[in-house]
Design an enzyme around this catalytic site. Sequence first.
Site, PDB file in Angstrom:
ATOM      1  N   THR A 101       0.559  -1.508  -0.318  1.00 36.75           N
ATOM      2  CA  THR A 101      -0.166  -0.125   0.649  1.00 36.75           C
ATOM      3  C   THR A 101       1.209   1.205  -0.069  1.00 36.75           C
ATOM      4  OG1 THR A 101      -1.348  -1.244   0.859  1.00 36.75           O
ATOM      5  CG2 THR A 101      -1.843   1.383   1.606  1.00 36.75           C
ATOM      6  N   LYS A 176      -8.108   1.527  -2.910  1.00 34.56           N
ATOM      7  CA  LYS A 176      -7.267   1.288  -1.324  1.00 34.56           C
ATOM      8  C   LYS A 176      -7.318   2.425  -0.288  1.00 34.56           C
ATOM      9  CE  LYS A 176      -4.972  -0.721   1.728  1.00 34.56           C
ATOM     10  NZ  LYS A 176      -5.493  -1.901   2.687  1.00 34.56           N
ATOM     11  N   LYS A 244       1.035   4.915   8.290  1.00 33.44           N
ATOM     12  CA  LYS A 244       1.593   5.432   7.077  1.00 33.44           C
ATOM     13  C   LYS A 244      -0.272   5.065   5.963  1.00 33.44           C
ATOM     14  CE  LYS A 244       2.712   1.273   4.975  1.00 33.44           C
ATOM     15  NZ  LYS A 244       1.773   1.273   3.832  1.00 33.44           N
TER      16      LYS A 244
END
Length: 292
Positions: A101, A176, A244
Amino acid sequence: MTDSSSAPRKVAFLGLGTMGGPMAGHLAKAGHDVTVYNRTAAKAEAWVAAHGGRSAPTPEEAATGADVVFLCVGGDDDVRAVAGEAMTALAPGGVIVDHSTVSATVSREMDALAREHKVFFLDAPVSGGQAGAEKGILTVMVGGDADAFAKAEPLMACFGRSVVHMGPSGAGQLTKMVNQICIAGLVQALAEGLSFAQQAGLDGHKVVDVISKGAAQSWQMENRGHTMLDGKFDFGFAVDWMRKDLGIVLDEARRNGAKVPVTALVDQFYADVQAMGGNRLDTSSLMKRLTR
Ligand code: NAP
């Protein structure tokens, strides 16, 4: 289409962490010829002992001779380093599939770099966590060239229950980001509801059992509600990774003008969990802020 899911293919998998290890395992189990690379070599050796195949000491050596190279590492700079090295070793037409990701920006950067090497780069982040990787039932959201997707899709189906091409380079990562926005606010709401139940003197487990049959139902409630009440926060997707991901979301929202106030607030709540030493706890640990 010439690629069939049953034909054995020569592939490489770079990054055998919580997610990559089991994902690579599903490729081997499906009969593909898998070469693995892991920065900490002992993990690659343990993977080969468990699944067969072979290990290589560098991403470049692992990728040499492979049709398709998978990676699942950490953040933007990790992808730059690992994919950047692997693409120099691929034959023209080869495909790199990045399951990390990361930002849509780095995905587009790697896509452009891959084209210079006459290979393809797909951004293909996953959802479903450690359990989804182990069971081979991940959701895979893919951006990039449609023909490269068609070539890699039967391989991704080894560990993905739902593998969907979302659009051009970056579209997988953008999808995502939506996933992470939807999770962040929901987990905080669940933590607030459960800590309210405790403060009100209710049996929290009974509350989860009854309201998970109604309109408040969610995957998080069904899978994490009871464990949050029990103070168990060891389910694979670490708070550090979530920060993150939310950082990536907030950067992108600043660029595209989307309003994400709850996501920004929950990001700060996760910073609180980190300050409490919870970096490697899973995302449901938002509960700990409310019950300390
Ligand atoms: P992890 O268990 O920490 O594993 C990370 C892997 O990447 C390790 O193999 C690590 O090597 C390798 N790595 C990191 N930086 C590297 C670099 N610069 N060069 C070479 N290798 C490097 O992480 P994970 O949970 O599998 O997550 C991996 C990715 O998937 C992340 O982008 C994460 O956000 C995403 N993701 C995770 C989950 C989840 O539930 N865990 C769910 C969806 C998506 P070493 O072994 O040497 O450290």
